[in-house]
Design an enzyme around this catalytic site. Structure first.
Site, PDB file in Angstrom:
ATOM      1  N   CYS A 112       0.869  -1.181   0.000  1.00 14.97           N
ATOM      2  CA  CYS A 112       0.000   0.000   0.000  1.00 14.97           C
ATOM      3  C   CYS A 112       0.902   1.227   0.000  1.00 14.97           C
ATOM      4  O   CYS A 112       1.684   1.434   0.929  1.00 14.97           O
ATOM      5  CB  CYS A 112      -0.935   0.006   1.203  1.00 14.97           C
ATOM      6  SG  CYS A 112      -1.795   1.591   1.363  1.00 14.97           S
ATOM      7  N   HIS A 164      -8.265   8.426   2.214  1.00 17.86           N
ATOM      8  CA  HIS A 164      -7.594   9.722   2.341  1.00 17.86           C
ATOM      9  C   HIS A 164      -8.582  10.847   2.101  1.00 17.86           C
ATOM     10  O   HIS A 164      -9.538  10.690   1.334  1.00 17.86           O
ATOM     11  CB  HIS A 164      -6.418   9.826   1.355  1.00 17.86           C
ATOM     12  CG  HIS A 164      -6.800   9.448  -0.042  1.00 17.86           C
ATOM     13  ND1 HIS A 164      -6.870   8.135  -0.453  1.00 17.86           N
ATOM     14  CD2 HIS A 164      -7.160  10.192  -1.105  1.00 17.86           C
ATOM     15  CE1 HIS A 164      -7.238   8.101  -1.718  1.00 17.86           C
ATOM     16  NE2 HIS A 164      -7.433   9.341  -2.136  1.00 17.86           N
TER      17      HIS A 164
HETATM   18  P1  5GP Z   1      -7.833   9.635  -5.209  1.00 18.45           P
HETATM   19  O1  5GP Z   1      -7.916   9.708  -6.707  1.00 18.45           O
HETATM   20  O2  5GP Z   1      -7.687   8.197  -4.738  1.00 18.45           O
HETATM   21  O3  5GP Z   1      -8.940  10.353  -4.495  1.00 18.45           O
HETATM   22  O4  5GP Z   1      -6.538  10.420  -4.810  1.00 18.45           O
HETATM   23  C1  5GP Z   1      -5.267   9.853  -4.773  1.00 18.45           C
HETATM   24  C2  5GP Z   1      -4.284  10.984  -4.748  1.00 18.45           C
HETATM   25  O5  5GP Z   1      -3.033  10.477  -4.359  1.00 18.45           O
HETATM   26  C3  5GP Z   1      -4.085  11.674  -6.111  1.00 18.45           C
HETATM   27  O6  5GP Z   1      -4.485  13.025  -6.026  1.00 18.45           O
HETATM   28  C4  5GP Z   1      -2.597  11.508  -6.380  1.00 18.45           C
HETATM   29  O7  5GP Z   1      -1.994  12.675  -6.928  1.00 18.45           O
HETATM   30  C5  5GP Z   1      -2.033  11.204  -5.004  1.00 18.45           C
HETATM   31  N1  5GP Z   1      -0.859  10.362  -5.022  1.00 18.45           N
HETATM   32  C6  5GP Z   1      -0.732   9.175  -5.678  1.00 18.45           C
HETATM   33  N2  5GP Z   1       0.498   8.657  -5.483  1.00 18.45           N
HETATM   34  C7  5GP Z   1       1.159   9.540  -4.671  1.00 18.45           C
HETATM   35  C8  5GP Z   1       2.470   9.543  -4.125  1.00 18.45           C
HETATM   36  O8  5GP Z   1       3.286   8.650  -4.334  1.00 18.45           O
HETATM   37  N3  5GP Z   1       2.796  10.609  -3.330  1.00 18.45           N
HETATM   38  C9  5GP Z   1       1.920  11.621  -3.085  1.00 18.45           C
HETATM   39  N4  5GP Z   1       2.342  12.622  -2.306  1.00 18.45           N
HETATM   40  N5  5GP Z   1       0.675  11.649  -3.597  1.00 18.45           N
HETATM   41  C10 5GP Z   1       0.289  10.608  -4.385  1.00 18.45           C
HETATM   42 ZN    ZN Z   2      -2.427   1.476   3.518  1.00 17.93          ZN
END
Ligand code: 5GP
Ligand code: ZN
Length: 141
Positions: free
Chosen positions: A4, A100
Site C-alpha cells: 500500500c 484519504h
Molecule cells: P484519489 O484519486 O484516490 O482520491 O486520490 C489519490 C491521490 O493520491 C491523487 O491526487 C494523487 O496525486 C495522489 N498520489 C498518488 N500517489 C502519490 C504519491 O506517491 N505521493 C503523493 N504525495 N501523492 C500521491
Molecule cells: Zn495502507
C-alpha cells in the site's frame, strides 16, 4: 499493509512532504498539487475507504481536519476557499485504496478544479424523498 503506497508513505518508506503528523493521522502534500497546498490526510491505520472506518477511528481522524485546514489557510493568505473531498471506490474516482481526505485550497475561479452537482429537484416528489430517507434511516446502526 504490504504493497500500500500510503502505508509506505506514512511509515516513511517512501518520501513525502509532511504537513502534520501524530499518532493517528499523517498529512502530506498530494504529488499532483491541484492547487498549491493540496494536502492529503490519511489514518495511519490502513483502512480502504469510508465503509471501513469504525466510529472511534472516524472521530479521531475527522477531528484533525479543521486544524489542518486552518494551518493551510494561515500559511496561504491568498486562499479564498477550501474543498474537502473524499473519494470512495473506483467509480467515485478513488485511485489509491487507503482512505484519504483531500484538502484543496481555492484561490480563484480559474483553479484547475471543478465539481458538478446535477440538479434533479424536479424529478423528486415529497413522497419519493420520504421513501429514500426512510430506507437509509432504517439502516443506520
Ligand atoms: P484519489 O484519486 O484516490 O482520491 O486520490 C489519490 C491521490 O493520491 C491523487 O491526487 C494523487 O496525486 C495522489 N498520489 C498518488 N500517489 C502519490 C504519491 O506517491 N505521493 C503523493 N504525495 N501523492 C500521491
Ligand atoms: Zn495502507
Amino acid at each position: 499493509m504490504d504493497n500500500c503506497i500510503f502505508c509506505k508513505i506514512s511509515q516513511k518508506e517512501i518520501p513525502s512532504h509532511t504537513v502534520y503528523e501524530d499518532d493517528v493521522v499523517y498529512a502530506f502534500l498530494d504529488i499532483s498539487q491541484v492547487t498549491p497546498g493540496h494536502t492529503l490526510v490519511i489514518p495511519k491505520k490502513h483502512v480502504m475507504d469510508i465503509f471501513d472506518f469504525d466510529d472511534a477511528l472516524a472521530a479521531d481522524v475527522f477531528a484533525r481536519i479543521p486544524k489542518i485546514a486552518q494551518a493551510i489557510e494561515d500559511a496561504f493568505p491568498a486562499i479564498e476557499g477550501l474543498n474537502i473531498v473524499n473519494n470512495n471506490k473506483a467509480l467515485a474516482y478513488q485511485s489509491v485504496f487507503h482512505s484519504h481526505i483531500h484538502l484543496i485550497p481555492r484561490y480563484s475561479k480559474e483553479d484547475d478544479f471543478s465539481m458538478h452537482f446535477g440538479d434533479h429537484t424536479a424529478d423528486y416528489t415529497t413522497e419519493k424523498l420520504a421513501d429514500i430517507a426512510d430506507k437509509i434511516r432504517k439502516q443506520v446502526r
